[in-house]
Each structure stands twice: as structure tokens, then as C-alpha cells.
Design a protein around this motif. Structure first.
Motif, mmCIF file in Angstrom:
data_model
loop_
_atom_site.group_PDB
_atom_site.id
_atom_site.type_symbol
_atom_site.label_atom_id
_atom_site.label_comp_id
_atom_site.label_asym_id
_atom_site.label_seq_id
_atom_site.Cartn_x
_atom_site.Cartn_y
_atom_site.Cartn_z
ATOM 1 N N LYS A 751 0.801 -1.151 0.101
ATOM 2 C CA LYS A 751 0.155 -0.048 -0.138
ATOM 3 C C LYS A 751 0.818 1.201 -0.116
ATOM 4 C CE LYS A 751 -4.085 2.226 2.076
ATOM 5 N NZ LYS A 751 -5.126 1.884 2.913
ATOM 6 N N ASN A 752 0.857 1.948 -1.187
ATOM 7 C CA ASN A 752 1.579 3.158 -1.276
ATOM 8 C C ASN A 752 3.031 2.815 -1.100
ATOM 9 O OD1 ASN A 752 -0.779 4.765 -1.655
ATOM 10 N ND2 ASN A 752 -1.115 5.193 0.704
ATOM 11 N N ASP A 753 3.651 3.368 -0.148
ATOM 12 C CA ASP A 753 5.242 3.068 -0.067
ATOM 13 C C ASP A 753 5.529 2.119 1.087
ATOM 14 O OD1 ASP A 753 4.462 4.526 2.011
ATOM 15 O OD2 ASP A 753 6.195 6.105 1.555
ATOM 16 N N THR A 754 4.516 1.360 1.481
ATOM 17 C CA THR A 754 4.739 0.375 2.573
ATOM 18 C C THR A 754 4.535 -1.110 1.998
ATOM 19 O OG1 THR A 754 2.600 0.820 3.628
ATOM 20 C CG2 THR A 754 4.471 2.147 4.293
ATOM 21 N N VAL A 755 5.125 -2.024 2.924
ATOM 22 C CA VAL A 755 4.899 -3.505 2.434
ATOM 23 C C VAL A 755 4.699 -3.984 3.856
ATOM 24 C CG1 VAL A 755 5.790 -5.528 1.471
ATOM 25 C CG2 VAL A 755 6.440 -3.281 0.629
ATOM 26 N N THR A 756 3.545 -5.026 4.085
ATOM 27 C CA THR A 756 3.286 -5.774 5.465
ATOM 28 C C THR A 756 2.967 -7.058 5.186
ATOM 29 O OG1 THR A 756 2.071 -3.615 5.976
ATOM 30 C CG2 THR A 756 1.595 -5.553 7.381
ATOM 31 N N LEU A 757 3.761 -7.607 5.911
ATOM 32 C CA LEU A 757 3.594 -9.278 6.194
ATOM 33 C C LEU A 757 2.822 -9.423 7.495
ATOM 34 C CD1 LEU A 757 4.135 -12.029 4.975
ATOM 35 C CD2 LEU A 757 6.186 -11.950 6.631
ATOM 36 N N SER A 758 1.814 -10.230 7.469
ATOM 37 C CA SER A 758 1.074 -10.404 8.741
ATOM 38 C C SER A 758 1.300 -12.114 8.962
ATOM 39 C CB SER A 758 -0.631 -10.269 8.586
ATOM 40 O OG SER A 758 -0.725 -8.940 8.598
ATOM 41 N N VAL A 759 1.905 -12.599 9.982
ATOM 42 C CA VAL A 759 2.631 -13.763 10.071
ATOM 43 C C VAL A 759 2.384 -13.984 11.638
ATOM 44 C CG1 VAL A 759 4.805 -13.151 10.296
ATOM 45 C CG2 VAL A 759 4.259 -15.626 9.710
ATOM 46 N N ARG A 760 2.066 -15.541 12.192
ATOM 47 C CA ARG A 760 2.181 -16.059 13.439
ATOM 48 C C ARG A 760 3.535 -16.031 13.849
ATOM 49 N NH1 ARG A 760 -1.306 -21.374 13.631
ATOM 50 N NH2 ARG A 760 -0.279 -21.624 12.017
ATOM 51 N N VAL A 761 3.976 -15.337 15.101
ATOM 52 C CA VAL A 761 5.202 -15.125 15.378
ATOM 53 C C VAL A 761 6.156 -16.490 15.502
ATOM 54 C CG1 VAL A 761 4.503 -15.262 17.838
ATOM 55 C CG2 VAL A 761 6.593 -13.883 17.025
ATOM 56 N N GLN A 762 5.503 -17.474 15.861
ATOM 57 C CA GLN A 762 6.139 -18.938 16.042
ATOM 58 C C GLN A 762 6.688 -19.362 14.525
ATOM 59 O OE1 GLN A 762 2.032 -19.975 17.332
ATOM 60 N NE2 GLN A 762 3.270 -21.431 18.699
ATOM 61 N N GLU A 763 6.019 -18.817 13.664
ATOM 62 C CA GLU A 763 6.422 -19.273 12.359
ATOM 63 C C GLU A 763 7.763 -18.572 11.872
ATOM 64 O OE1 GLU A 763 3.666 -20.549 9.180
ATOM 65 O OE2 GLU A 763 2.016 -19.323 10.406
ATOM 66 N N LEU A 764 8.061 -17.722 12.571
ATOM 67 C CA LEU A 764 9.571 -16.846 12.384
ATOM 68 C C LEU A 764 10.427 -17.184 13.409
ATOM 69 C CD1 LEU A 764 7.955 -13.161 11.891
ATOM 70 C CD2 LEU A 764 8.527 -15.032 9.981
ATOM 71 N N GLY A 776 16.635 -5.330 -0.633
ATOM 72 C CA GLY A 776 16.944 -5.050 0.564
ATOM 73 C C GLY A 776 16.790 -3.494 1.252
ATOM 74 N N VAL A 777 16.351 -2.774 0.280
ATOM 75 C CA VAL A 777 16.443 -1.160 0.502
ATOM 76 C C VAL A 777 14.901 -1.042 1.242
ATOM 77 C CG1 VAL A 777 15.859 0.965 -0.558
ATOM 78 C CG2 VAL A 777 17.332 -0.531 -1.597
ATOM 79 N N VAL A 778 13.996 -1.653 1.021
ATOM 80 C CA VAL A 778 12.679 -1.039 1.906
ATOM 81 C C VAL A 778 12.278 -2.288 2.698
ATOM 82 C CG1 VAL A 778 9.969 -0.633 1.695
ATOM 83 C CG2 VAL A 778 11.787 -0.029 -0.036
ATOM 84 N N PRO A 779 12.514 -2.185 4.255
ATOM 85 C CA PRO A 779 11.869 -3.271 5.089
ATOM 86 C C PRO A 779 10.608 -3.403 5.144
ATOM 87 C CG PRO A 779 12.455 -1.117 6.170
ATOM 88 C CD PRO A 779 12.748 -1.070 4.889
ATOM 89 N N ILE A 780 10.164 -4.930 5.254
ATOM 90 C CA ILE A 780 8.887 -5.242 5.346
ATOM 91 C C ILE A 780 8.244 -5.123 6.649
ATOM 92 C CG2 ILE A 780 7.171 -7.461 5.412
ATOM 93 C CD1 ILE A 780 9.086 -8.350 3.247
ATOM 94 N N THR A 781 7.002 -4.471 6.902
ATOM 95 C CA THR A 781 6.442 -4.049 8.283
ATOM 96 C C THR A 781 5.802 -5.563 8.687
ATOM 97 O OG1 THR A 781 5.913 -1.841 7.783
ATOM 98 C CG2 THR A 781 4.894 -2.947 9.637
ATOM 99 N N LEU A 782 6.417 -6.161 9.795
ATOM 100 C CA LEU A 782 5.960 -7.430 10.482
ATOM 101 C C LEU A 782 4.881 -7.172 11.187
ATOM 102 C CD1 LEU A 782 9.272 -9.220 10.744
ATOM 103 C CD2 LEU A 782 7.941 -9.471 9.181
ATOM 104 N N GLU A 783 3.478 -7.761 10.971
ATOM 105 C CA GLU A 783 2.472 -7.843 11.828
ATOM 106 C C GLU A 783 2.563 -9.167 12.519
ATOM 107 O OE1 GLU A 783 -1.838 -5.932 11.502
ATOM 108 O OE2 GLU A 783 -1.608 -7.671 10.354
ATOM 109 N N LEU A 784 3.040 -9.204 13.794
ATOM 110 C CA LEU A 784 3.054 -10.440 14.253
ATOM 111 C C LEU A 784 1.894 -10.790 15.259
ATOM 112 C CD1 LEU A 784 6.916 -9.878 16.170
ATOM 113 C CD2 LEU A 784 6.240 -10.991 13.668
ATOM 114 N N LEU A 785 1.555 -12.045 15.024
ATOM 115 C CA LEU A 785 0.174 -12.673 15.390
ATOM 116 C C LEU A 785 0.341 -13.587 16.140
ATOM 117 C CD1 LEU A 785 -1.588 -13.046 11.769
ATOM 118 C CD2 LEU A 785 -1.467 -10.767 13.298
ATOM 119 N N SER A 786 -0.574 -13.637 17.201
ATOM 120 C CA SER A 786 -0.520 -14.853 18.055
ATOM 121 C C SER A 786 -0.906 -16.228 17.633
ATOM 122 C CB SER A 786 -1.558 -14.823 19.123
ATOM 123 O OG SER A 786 -2.874 -14.812 18.706
#
Length: 840
Positions: A751-764, A776-786
Motif C-alpha cells: 500500500k503506497n510506499d509500505t509493505v506488510t506481512l501478517s504472520v504468526r510469530v512462532q513461524e518466524l 533489501g532497500v525497503v524493510p517489510i512491516t511485520l505484523e506479528l500474530l498470536s
């Protein structure tokens, strides 16, 4: 042959006559600057009559002196003739539009600037002409600028002996001097000091809420009681003059003669205003700017100046000329003041505060920067110039106005597509009329005399009255037995005879209406009645796409079609000043080459069906629209695209802004555009709707409705828009999914200039480097889930999260989800998507 010049009363200009003679004896050009009242207009030409360079072999040459107005040309010629004790037409003559007095004896010919343009174009060598004097050059009329540019071209090309001298009371001599190409030395500038008689300036500011006419009336009464002699008053226009004259007649004694003076008056009435008042009477002359230069109104010793002028301003983008009332420039108010000191000491009343004078512009804006340039462009095309840069101008013609004039002249076949004058253009130039009106007369066939009279009515203000309907004006002119009307009808006959000599039948019908004739001049102003606005004005749409209005109670207010001749005002509020009715059949017969029949297919949002209409248009004016049946060969895809552009993507039954494949692709492309707009296209609604023909139309050629547009069409279209080379970079720079440590592939949200990944924290667990895109220039915003897919934390630095906040998160998660693994060091733990096995 030398002319016997009698001794004349000394004037200030006499002190510099010898310097002027010397300058013109030794140079082929000079510039004369002399204040109002110095006598330059009537003394200089006579003083040069017997100069050696005036003799060409055994034949005497002429001096041509240009004046900006007909009244000034006639007045100057008559006055100079009287100084020589002759009648005008002998040594001194004049030539103006519709009038001339010259003979074989004439040595000084006073002409209007437009007449000179004709002279030099017809005879570029100016045979028998020794000198050209541009009087009152500071006024900078279009014809004066053109005349000087052509004269300089002639002088440089093949008449180095031709003397050229601009003259003015208020001219910037040094700026004008830059036009002259004197390689050896600068062009001489002769300056005359002083005026014939001193004048006093008095400022009479308007009182609060006092209108200009009211202030003028008050000051006239004051000057009439306090000052002797006649009074000259300057007002912006004819309407103010006539209203003020009516008011003065009720309050001043009958011994005071009130005489208007404006351009639309017959010459005989103008002469009455200039002549001295009858013995025992005083005179009040109410004048426009017409009286500010080159004429002497005998007996005037008081000037009252409103400080205003009504100036025509042409808008090339609309083809509309509007009159603006503006503050007069310093040059103009100085000229006006000079009228008071011509024959005796004078006084000048200025109706403004003295401090305002300093804020006035030095000069009026040159006409070349404001006017319709069609006549100038056509004249230069006859001269062989298609680019004005080839001539010398004090101010170059504006590119926009030049282009608009070329467009007009091409539309009436006066220029060809290369800008070269055509045979029709040469005929148009042959006539003493503006190009539009000349074309009308040429096309009139068997009604040439009628068309000629109509053309003259449109160029001679006030002739035939001021009715909007030109049929009324022309009937009035035909019945009018006055000298001006008689002269106009004779000129119409003369033009008719000229056309008969150069023109042949055009194949037009025997009898055309006034509007049909007018349409040859103004094809772009054929207009259709669109009904009345809330104020009761009748609204008309013209072929050029513009709107204009008529008084809703007038005789033309209810007709279907008109041709507008004169339009005034701003584009959004243009008012039609003169027009004539035209029948639809005449439009079809006379302008068939401009009329287009178009089948337009549109989507009806109410019925959800396509409908076809046959539309007949004259340029941008829709003449008619009729329903038409859909044909098997109709390309409805074009209609789909048109409707989609008008109403937006909401018409599609496809999710283009959500989770669909097309939506995901579009979001990724939008992200890439923010990061690298040079290599990835704009895919906003605005951009995509503007370019539907490029990216969508090729893929929906067989679609008959919006239901036929599928997800795949949008994906294919967007891929086509991006292009093969960029598509190869798409998955690398902005992948659709991200591979997590458990081996799953999870869709990224762009969305626009951001990238988001929604993932359960255990899987990381086990991931030590924060994930990113764009190499490697733009970091992904991690939305950590239960484990229950509820958000527990957002981070853009996973290693820092593991080392810091994880401790608190782990405690909370252990309490909520005891069956799951919650390691102390998740960066070195194994990723998992499951709970602990039973029994552990």
C-alpha cells in the motif's frame, strides 16, 4: 520644384528644425521627441519640403506622414494647407479609409496607419516617396508597428535613401533607436523642449461614492464659471459622453455649445467639434481619447481629464474582444494636458488624487500585445514572411495570438497548411476590410453589394444604429440619407465593383439570409439556442465550443440558430452585441465540409444497456442527435472504455482495489512507482482511466458489456502497460509472497510506499535478519500474530524485537497459550506452526 513657405508664427519646434534637417541630410533615419503643443505634426513636414534629398532627378518626391486616427489625419492636412494658403488636396493631401483628397501636386500626404500598410505592401519600393514620418508613434497601434517594421525592411533591403522618422511627444526615444540598424553610429535623437503656452495642473479628487460622470459634471460647472474660453473633457467612452451631454444641456446657458467627439461620429460632426465656437459662444467638447493627439481644437484653454480610457483587449484563446475601462498611462494624460496649451495659456483639471499619478504606467500597452493579429499575419504572408522574427519589432507579436490568427486564416482558406498566402488570401488582402469580413464578401456571389454593406456596418461603429439584429441595422442604413450613410453605401458599391473584377461565382445560392452571409466571416460563431438561464438571458453555444448570451427579450432570443458577429466580455460571461439568424438548412448547405456525422455508442447506466445515437456536429457544436440501432459490426468495446472513463471502475464486477489477483498486481505496481517512477508506470485511478485505450481496450475487443470484462483482462492489461522488461523485475523487487522459515508462502500487502506481512510469530523462529523488498532497500512491516491469529506486536526490526520486547511477549503468550512453544532465544529456535505434541 521648391515650395514657397510663408513666414509662420514661432512655435517651440522651430528651435530644433535646423538640427532635424541636418540629421536627415546626413542620416537616413532620425527620431523626434517633442512635447504636446510644440508643433511637430504641422511644422516638421512643411519644414522638410525643400530639402535636397526630396528631389529625385527632375521629379519631386513625397513625404508620407502617418496618423493614428482619421480625424487627426484630416485635421493635420487641413491645417497645414491653410498655413500654405492653399486648399487641402494641393501641396498637402490626405488619404484615410472612405475618404481622400490628393492630386498630382501633392507633396505631403497625411495617411492613417492602415492606409500606409496597404501602400507599402502594394509598392514595396515606395516609388516617389522620400520620407516616412510616424507621428504619435508612442500610441503603438498595430498598424504603426507593422508599418515601421516593413519600412525598416525596405530601407535595409533596397531603399537606403528612404528617410524614416518616428515622432512623438512622449516616446522612449532610446528604446525606439534600438530598432535602427546604423552600423556606423547611433540614430540621431532630436529633442524639442517646451510647449507653445504654459499650463497649470489642478487635481480635483472625486468625493466618496461619486461616479466619474458626476465628478466631471461638478468640475465642468466649476471651470465654466471660473475660466474663460472653451473646455475639452476626456471621458472613457461614447455612452458616458452622451449621458453627460444630456445632463449639461439642462444646467448650462444656451450660449454654451456642447459637442461630443468620438470615433463612431460622421466626419462632418467631428469637424464641428474641432472648429472654433461661433462668435459670442463658448464650447464644451466631450471626447474620448480620439482628441488627445495631433488635433487642435480652436479656443480650448481648459482640459478636464477623467484619467480613464476604454481599451479593447483581445483574448486569443476565446476569439473574444472585450472593452476594459482602465487608468490612462502617463503618456496619455500628458498628451491630454497638452491640448490646453495649444493656442493660449491653459489649465488642466485632473479627476484623481495627485499621488495617484506616480503609480500610472508610463505608456499604454502596445496593441500588438493585445489585438487580433489576423490582418498582420496575412499582410506579412503577402510580404513573404511566415515568421515574425524576420522583422524588427519594438515588441514581438505574442506566439499565442500569432498561432490563433494563422488558425483562423487557414480556416477561411487565406493561408495554406504551410502558412503561404493563397489566391483567396490575396483577394482578401485586396479588399479594405478585415480578413473575416473580406472573406464574407468574396463568398457572397450574387449578393456582393449586400455583403459589402454588412461588412462596413460592422467596421463603422454606430452606422445603422445599435440593434443586436443586423437585419435591422442594414435596413436602417439603406434608408439613411445622411452623408455618412451615403458615403458608406458608395464605398459598398465600390467594393462590389472591385470584387466583380477579381472574383467569379462561388456556386452559393442566389439569395442568402443575413446570417448565412455572416457565417462566411464567422463560421466559428454559428451558434445554437440552448434555452434561457435563471436570469432570463438566452444562452447560445457556438461552433468553437464557447457560450455567449443575448437579452432574453430581444428579437433573436427565441430563434434556433444565429451567427454572432460582435461578442464582448469574458469567456464565461460573453454577451452578443450583434448577430443574425441563420436557418439549419443554410448551415448544412454552406458548411458541409465542416459538418461531421458521428455514431456514438454510450452505456445507459439506468437500463444497463448500450445505445447508439447519430450525432451531427459543426466543429464543437452539436446540431442534432437521433437514436440509432446497434449494428453487429459496432465495436462496443469503445463505448465500454468511454463509459468506464466517465463513471469509474465501480462499474466493473471485479475487485480492483482489494484482494483479487488484479488488485494485488496493481498494488505492487503502485508501490514500485513510488520507489522508481521513471521505470514503473502510475497506476492510480486517474492515470489508468486516462489511458484505457492503451492498456485495457486491446484485451476487451469482444466484450459486449461490463460483465464480459474478467479478472484476466485486467491482469493482462496491467502487464501490457508495464512491459516485458519491467515485468522481469517485478517479482524480484516486489514479490507477491514471502517465504517464511516454516516453508509457507504468505501474501505481502502493498500500500503506497509500505509493505506488510501478517504472520504468526512462532513461524518466524530462527529468522535472524529482518525481511525486506526492493533488493533489501525497503524493510517489510511485520505484523506479528498470536497462535489464534490476533495481533500482538508490529516491528520493522525483528532482531531487536527478539532481543528486547520478546521477553514480555513470551510471558503473556505462555499464560494464554501454554500448549505452544515459547523459547527464551527465538532467533535460534526452530520455527513451528503447531502446538507441543501431547505429553511434552
Amino acid at each position: 520644384m521648391n515650395i514657397n513657405i510663408p513666414s509662420l508664427t514661432k512655435l517651440p519646434i522651430d528651435d530644433c528644425i535646423e538640427a532635424l534637417k541636418s540629421a536627415l541630410q546626413n542620416h537616413n533615419s532620425a527620431i523626434l521627441v517633442a512635447p504636446p503643443g510644440a508643433g511637430k505634426t504641422t511644422r516638421v513636414p512643411i519644414a522638410l519640403l525643400n530639402e535636397p534629398w526630396m528631389q529625385t532627378g527632375t521629379k519631386d518626391s513625397k513625404i508620407i506622414m502617418l496618423e493614428p486616427r482619421r480625424i487627426a489625419a484630416r485635421s493635420a492636412a487641413h491645417y497645414m494647407a491653410s498655413l500654405l494658403g492653399e486648399k487641402v488636396g494641393q501641396t498637402i493631401g490626405y488619404r484615410v479609409r472612405m475618404d481622400s483628397k490628393t492630386s498630382s501636386q501633392t507633396r505631403i500626404e497625411v495617411v492613417t496607419e492602415g492606409v500606409f500598410t496597404r501602400m507599402i505592401l502594394d509598392d514595396p519600393e515606395l516609388t516617389g516617396v522620400a520620407a516616412i514620418l510616424f507621428d504619435e508613434y508612442h500610441e503603438r497601434s498595430l498598424d504603426a508597428d507593422l508599418g515601421l517594421a516593413l519600412a525598416l525592411d525596405v530601407q535595409e533591403a533596397f531603399r537606403p535613401d528612404l528617410r524614416i522618422m518616428p515622432m512623438s511627444a512622449t516616446m522612449d526615444g532610446s528604446r525606439v533607436a534600438q530598432l535602427f540598424d546604423n552600423k556606423q553610429e547611433a540614430v540621431p535623437i532630436i529633442v524639442s523642449e517646451g510647449r507653445a503656452y504654459p499650463i497649470k495642473i489642478r487635481y480635483e479628487n472625486k468625493t466618496p461614492n461619486e461616479r466619474t460622470e458626476e465628478a466631471m459634471l461638478r468640475i465642468i460647472r466649476k471651470a465654466h464659471s471660473e475660466e474663460a474660453g472653451s473646455i475639452l473633457c476626456f471621458l472613457p467612452g461614447q455612452s458616458e459622453i452622451l449621458r453627460l451631454a444630456k445632463s449639461l444641456e439642462t444646467i448650462l446657458p444656451t450660449t454654451t455649445l456642447i459637442t461630443p467627439l468620438y470615433g463612431a461620429m460622421p466626419p462632418a460632426q467631428q469637424d464641428v467639434a474641432i472648429k472654433p465656437a461661433p462668435k459670442g459662444r463658448r464650447k464644451i467638447v466631450l471626447a474620448t481619447s480620439i482628441a488627445q493627439t495631433s488635433i487642435t481644437i480652436d479656443g480650448v484653454r481648459t482640459v478636464i481629464d477623467s484619467g480613464l480610457a476604454r481599451v479593447p483587449v483581445y483574448e486569443p484563446n476565446t476569439g473574444i474582444t472585450r472593452l476594459e475601462t482602465q487608468r490612462a498611462a502617463k503618456a496619455s494624460i500628458d498628451q491630454r494636458a497638452g491640448r490646453a496649451g495649444r493656442t493660449q495659456e491653459g489649465v488642466v483639471y485632473r479627476i484623481w488624487h495627485e499621488g495617484q499619478t506616480a503609480s500610472l504606467p508610463d505608456y499604454e500597452r502596445p496593441e500588438i500585445l493585445e489585438a487580433d493579429l489576423s490582418s498582420l499575419v496575412l499582410d506579412l504572408a503577402e510580404w513573404g514572411v511566415s515568421d515574425p522574427k524576420g522583422l524588427k519589432w519594438l515588441d514581438k507579436p505574442p506566439a499565442t495570438s500569432w498561432a490563433e490568427a494563422v488558425k483562423l486564416l487557414t480556416s477561411i482558406s487565406a493561408l495554406d497548411e504551410k502558412g503561404v498566402i493563397t489566391q483567396n488570401g490575396k483577394k482578401i488582402r485586396f479588399m479594405p476590410l478585415p480578413p473575416r469580413l473580406a472573406n464574407m464578401v468574396l463568398q457572397a456571389d450574387k449578393q456582393i453589394e449586400q455583403a459589402s454593406l454588412l461588412a462596413l456596418l460592422l467596421t463603422e461603429r454606430g452606422l445603422g444604429g445599435n440593434a443586436v439584429d443586423l437585419n435591422h441595422r442594414i435596413e436602417n442604413a439603406k434608408r439613411d440619407k445622411g452623408p455618412r450613410a451615403v458615403k458608406t453605401k458608395k464605398l459598398a458599391k465600390s467594393i462590389s465593383n472591385k470584387i466583380g473584377a477579381i472574383n467569379h461565382t462561388t456556386g452559393s445560392p442566389d439569395t442568402l439570409s443575413m446570417g448565412a452571409l455572416l457565417s462566411f466571416a464567422y463560421p466559428d460563431r454559428i451558434a445554437k439556442n440552448m434555452g434561457k438561464d435563471p436570469q432570463g438571458n438566452s444562452q447560445f453555444r457556438m461552433a468553437n465550443g464557447r457560450r455567449a448570451m443575448l437579452d432574453g427579450s430581444g428579437p433573436l432570443a427565441s430563434v434556433d440558430y444565429i451567427v454572432a458577429a460582435e461578442i464582448q466580455g469574458k469567456a464565461s460571461m460573453a454577451r452578443i452585441l450583434s448577430a443574425a439568424e441563420i436557418e439549419f438548412d443554410e448551415i448544412e448547405a454552406l458548411h458541409s465540409t465542416r459538418i461531421k456525422n458521428i455514431r456514438k455508442i454510450q452505456f445507459d447506466t439506468q437500463t444497463k444497456q448500450f445505445k447508439a445515437r447519430l450525432i451531427v456536429s459543426l466543429n464543437q457544436l452539436q446540431l442534432s442527435s437521433q437514436p440509432s440501432k446497434l449494428m453487429p459490426e459496432d465495436k462496443l468495446a469503445d463505448g465500454l472504455v468511454t463509459t468506464l472513463r466517465e463513471q469509474g471502475f465501480s462499474l466493473l464486477n471485479i475487485d480492483i482495489d482489494g484482494k483479487s489477483e488484479a488488485s494485488n498486481l496493481r498494488a505492487r505496481l503502485a508501490f514500485l512507482h513510488t520507489q522508481d517512477h521513471d521505470n514503473f508506470p502510475d497506476v492510480s485511478d486517474t492515470a489508468l482511466l486516462a489511458s484505457l485505450e492503451e492498456w485495457l481496450l486491446p484485451f476487451i475487443q469482444n466484450a459486449k458489456g461490463f460483465a464480459d470484462i474478467k479478472q484476466s483482462h485486467l491482469v493482462d492489461g496491467l502487464n501490457h502497460l508495464v512491459g516485458y522488461e519491467q515485468l522481469t523485475q517485478l517479482n524480484k523487487l516486489a514479490p507477491k509472497r514471502f517465504d517464511i522459515p516454516t516453508g509457507s508462502k504468505i501474501t505481502l500487502r502493498y500500500k503506497n510506499d509500505t509493505v506488510t506481512l501478517s504472520v504468526r510469530v512462532q513461524e518466524l523462529f530462527g529468522l535472524k535478519i529482518h525481511p525486506s523488498v526492493m533488493n533489501g532497500v525497503v524493510p517489510i512491516t511485520l505484523e506479528l500474530l498470536s497462535p489464534a491469529y490476533r495481533p500482538i506486536q508490529t516491528t520493522m526490526d525483528l532482531p531487536r524485537f527478539w532481543a528486547g520486547s520478546w521477553t514480555d511477549v513470551k510471558k503473556e503468550m505462555k499464560g494464554r497459550y501454554p500448549k505452544h512453544v515459547w523459547p527464551d532465544d527465538p532467533s535460534n529456535a526452530s520455527p513451528t506452526a503447531r502446538a507441543k505434541p501431547r505429553g511434552t
